[in-house]
Design a protein around this motif. Sequence first.
Motif, PDB file in Angstrom:
ATOM      1  N   GLU A 170       0.816  -1.220   0.000  1.00 25.33           N
ATOM      2  CA  GLU A 170       0.000   0.000   0.000  1.00 25.33           C
ATOM      3  C   GLU A 170       0.847   1.266   0.000  1.00 25.33           C
ATOM      4  OE1 GLU A 170      -3.311   0.449   0.080  1.00 25.33           O
ATOM      5  OE2 GLU A 170      -4.072  -1.598   0.349  1.00 25.33           O
ATOM      6  N   LEU A 171       1.988   1.214   0.656  1.00 23.04           N
ATOM      7  CA  LEU A 171       2.757   2.428   0.927  1.00 23.04           C
ATOM      8  C   LEU A 171       4.024   2.541   0.098  1.00 23.04           C
ATOM      9  CD1 LEU A 171       2.450   2.543   4.815  1.00 23.04           C
ATOM     10  CD2 LEU A 171       1.015   3.642   3.097  1.00 23.04           C
ATOM     11  N   ALA A 172       4.084   1.836  -1.002  1.00 22.58           N
ATOM     12  CA  ALA A 172       5.305   1.859  -1.813  1.00 22.58           C
ATOM     13  C   ALA A 172       5.712   3.286  -2.184  1.00 22.58           C
ATOM     14  CB  ALA A 172       5.100   1.017  -3.067  1.00 22.58           C
ATOM     15  N   ASP A 173       4.767   4.074  -2.688  1.00 30.14           N
ATOM     16  CA  ASP A 173       5.098   5.447  -3.096  1.00 30.14           C
ATOM     17  C   ASP A 173       5.503   6.292  -1.893  1.00 30.14           C
ATOM     18  OD1 ASP A 173       4.508   5.253  -5.951  1.00 30.14           O
ATOM     19  OD2 ASP A 173       2.432   4.988  -5.324  1.00 30.14           O
ATOM     20  N   HIS A 174       4.825   6.086  -0.766  1.00 27.16           N
ATOM     21  CA  HIS A 174       5.137   6.845   0.440  1.00 27.16           C
ATOM     22  C   HIS A 174       6.532   6.508   0.952  1.00 27.16           C
ATOM     23  CE1 HIS A 174       4.606   8.061   4.751  1.00 27.16           C
ATOM     24  NE2 HIS A 174       4.070   9.091   4.145  1.00 27.16           N
ATOM     25  N   ILE A 175       6.868   5.241   0.974  1.00 30.12           N
ATOM     26  CA  ILE A 175       8.193   4.822   1.423  1.00 30.12           C
ATOM     27  C   ILE A 175       9.273   5.448   0.554  1.00 30.12           C
ATOM     28  CG2 ILE A 175       9.746   2.840   1.644  1.00 30.12           C
ATOM     29  CD1 ILE A 175       7.218   1.155   2.328  1.00 30.12           C
ATOM     30  N   LEU A 176       9.080   5.359  -0.754  1.00 32.72           N
ATOM     31  CA  LEU A 176      10.105   5.864  -1.668  1.00 32.72           C
ATOM     32  C   LEU A 176      10.161   7.383  -1.725  1.00 32.72           C
ATOM     33  CD1 LEU A 176      10.124   2.830  -2.576  1.00 32.72           C
ATOM     34  CD2 LEU A 176      10.757   3.712  -4.825  1.00 32.72           C
ATOM     35  N   SER A 177       9.113   8.060  -1.265  1.00 30.83           N
ATOM     36  CA  SER A 177       9.112   9.522  -1.322  1.00 30.83           C
ATOM     37  C   SER A 177      10.210  10.135  -0.462  1.00 30.83           C
ATOM     38  CB  SER A 177       7.751  10.071  -0.880  1.00 30.83           C
ATOM     39  OG  SER A 177       7.546   9.896   0.523  1.00 30.83           O
ATOM     40  N   PHE A 178      10.685   9.405   0.543  1.00 27.82           N
ATOM     41  CA  PHE A 178      11.731   9.932   1.418  1.00 27.82           C
ATOM     42  C   PHE A 178      13.138   9.669   0.886  1.00 27.82           C
ATOM     43  CE2 PHE A 178       8.054   9.105   4.168  1.00 27.82           C
ATOM     44  CZ  PHE A 178       7.876  10.377   4.694  1.00 27.82           C
ATOM     45  N   ALA A 179      13.230   8.893  -0.176  1.00 29.90           N
ATOM     46  CA  ALA A 179      14.532   8.519  -0.728  1.00 29.90           C
ATOM     47  C   ALA A 179      14.938   9.455  -1.855  1.00 29.90           C
ATOM     48  CB  ALA A 179      14.488   7.082  -1.243  1.00 29.90           C
ATOM     49  N   LYS A 180      16.212   9.770  -1.890  1.00 27.08           N
ATOM     50  CA  LYS A 180      16.745  10.558  -2.999  1.00 27.08           C
ATOM     51  C   LYS A 180      16.674   9.739  -4.293  1.00 27.08           C
ATOM     52  CE  LYS A 180      20.246  12.803  -0.059  1.00 27.08           C
ATOM     53  NZ  LYS A 180      21.711  12.929   0.185  1.00 27.08           N
ATOM     54  N   PRO A 181      16.580  10.380  -5.444  1.00 30.13           N
ATOM     55  CA  PRO A 181      16.725   9.641  -6.702  1.00 30.13           C
ATOM     56  C   PRO A 181      18.085   8.928  -6.713  1.00 30.13           C
ATOM     57  CG  PRO A 181      15.880  11.837  -7.117  1.00 30.13           C
ATOM     58  CD  PRO A 181      16.269  11.805  -5.666  1.00 30.13           C
ATOM     59  N   GLY A 182      18.090   7.664  -7.061  1.00 30.47           N
ATOM     60  CA  GLY A 182      19.316   6.896  -7.044  1.00 30.47           C
ATOM     61  C   GLY A 182      19.625   6.257  -5.708  1.00 30.47           C
ATOM     62  N   ALA A 183      18.797   6.515  -4.703  1.00 28.50           N
ATOM     63  CA  ALA A 183      18.999   5.905  -3.382  1.00 28.50           C
ATOM     64  C   ALA A 183      18.706   4.414  -3.428  1.00 28.50           C
ATOM     65  CB  ALA A 183      18.106   6.586  -2.352  1.00 28.50           C
ATOM     66  N   THR A 184      19.266   3.673  -2.476  1.00 25.15           N
ATOM     67  CA  THR A 184      19.002   2.241  -2.365  1.00 25.15           C
ATOM     68  C   THR A 184      17.853   2.012  -1.401  1.00 25.15           C
ATOM     69  OG1 THR A 184      21.316   1.694  -2.798  1.00 25.15           O
ATOM     70  CG2 THR A 184      19.951  -0.013  -1.784  1.00 25.15           C
ATOM     71  N   ILE A 185      16.910   1.181  -1.836  1.00 27.47           N
ATOM     72  CA  ILE A 185      15.726   0.850  -1.047  1.00 27.47           C
ATOM     73  C   ILE A 185      15.767  -0.628  -0.696  1.00 27.47           C
ATOM     74  CG2 ILE A 185      13.203   0.941  -0.933  1.00 27.47           C
ATOM     75  CD1 ILE A 185      14.541   3.661  -1.442  1.00 27.47           C
ATOM     76  N   GLY A 186      15.523  -0.958   0.567  1.00 26.34           N
ATOM     77  CA  GLY A 186      15.418  -2.354   0.986  1.00 26.34           C
ATOM     78  C   GLY A 186      14.015  -2.626   1.506  1.00 26.34           C
ATOM     79  N   ILE A 187      13.414  -3.694   1.040  1.00 28.55           N
ATOM     80  CA  ILE A 187      12.051  -4.069   1.439  1.00 28.55           C
ATOM     81  C   ILE A 187      12.095  -5.489   1.985  1.00 28.55           C
ATOM     82  CG2 ILE A 187       9.670  -4.439   0.687  1.00 28.55           C
ATOM     83  CD1 ILE A 187      10.539  -1.512   0.578  1.00 28.55           C
ATOM     84  N   SER A 188      11.643  -5.660   3.245  1.00 28.65           N
ATOM     85  CA  SER A 188      11.645  -6.997   3.822  1.00 28.65           C
ATOM     86  C   SER A 188      10.393  -7.195   4.672  1.00 28.65           C
ATOM     87  CB  SER A 188      12.920  -7.229   4.643  1.00 28.65           C
ATOM     88  OG  SER A 188      13.099  -8.605   4.897  1.00 28.65           O
ATOM     89  N   GLY A 189      10.350  -8.351   5.366  1.00 35.56           N
ATOM     90  CA  GLY A 189       9.124  -8.741   6.056  1.00 35.56           C
ATOM     91  C   GLY A 189       8.215  -9.539   5.148  1.00 35.56           C
ATOM     92  N   ILE A 190       8.772 -10.094   4.083  1.00 33.35           N
ATOM     93  CA  ILE A 190       7.954 -10.806   3.104  1.00 33.35           C
ATOM     94  C   ILE A 190       8.468 -12.237   2.933  1.00 33.35           C
ATOM     95  CG2 ILE A 190       7.191  -8.783   1.836  1.00 33.35           C
ATOM     96  CD1 ILE A 190       9.428  -9.165  -0.136  1.00 33.35           C
TER      97      ILE A 190
END
Length: 358
Positions: free
Chosen positions: A301-321
């Motif tokens: 649900e919050l993919a866009d919200h999570i990524l909104s805090f990241a700079k372009p080119g930033a590394t994103i980690g998603i877990s709990g899956i």
Amino acid sequence: MSAWQFIKHFPCTNLSRHILRVKPRRCFTSSTPPSSFSVTACLSTSSSSESFADAPYLSVRIHCPKHVVDSFSEALLCFGASSVAVDEDDDDEEEEDEDVTSGSSLASKEICIESIFPVNEEVKMCISQAANSIGLKEIPKFKVEMGDEQDWVTKNQESFQPIEIAERLWIVPEWTSPPVAEGVNIILNPGLAFGTGEHPTTKLCLLLLQSLIKGGEAFLDYGTGSGILAIAALKFGTASSAGVDIDPLAIKSASHNAALNNIPLEKLELHLAPSDNREMPLRKEQFDVVIANILLNPVMELADHILSFAKPGATIGISGILSEQLSSVKERYSPLLEDISVATIGDWVCMSGTKRRS
């Protein structure tokens, strides 16, 4: 409803590791609800405003069919349990004792789940809802016992020992000494919030973080729990860390753990997410690394919200899956991330990628 309301909310989710005596067990604590769960169901988790370290709790032993133990464990967390643990030794003994000529199937075998509930929780209703959500036709048999504060504290300290995440990287309870004094030692009191390093998703996130940090980055821990990732990031060399959570106990726990690690206040921001639509005091596109180790539905649900805090080119980690949920998560994040990679421990997954620049 504020986006922050979807973050995981288990006030004392590490408790199950410390309830039963000596046998190793499979624990589900930062666990992910099955993909069929609604966000509303996951938000219905009963979150007591007090810590189990300060109050009695209910210890509930549940027998369920072995073939649904993972999904049922996750469902219990969504519908009111604060933690669950599966005794794998009992499982192994069952298999050894099984009469191979009896024709008994995997689906017919039972396994015991040890779970913890707040004292004011309607345990039967929670178990019934959890069973119904995964299609069980009958409510599993269960037994409820009262646990007291001192019982929990003693077993907590006896059970939680130093954990080696990687070479020279240790999670160390505050009442013990680091096994390797010159290593990277993250000192924790695990009593208030999720994140002791024992769960595979926490290990995966720590290993990802260790591989990413080169020095001087800004890091965001989205759903901070015990603060373990935010603290680890600073020890790895980030210039600053921020942690957010919807649970006041998580913020209290993370603050205490930061003090145990001599983390300066100016380097670690901890924010209690508002329950209304007010914005968090975090800038958009502020962070070089963002990790969200939360539940499946908020991850989606919050993919866009999570990524909104990241700079372009930033590394994103998603877990709990879980591995079986990876394809849907990957499909959701592919328009937002490039160079996606996946790491696994058992059935658990950590997906990472780079935020697209346009």
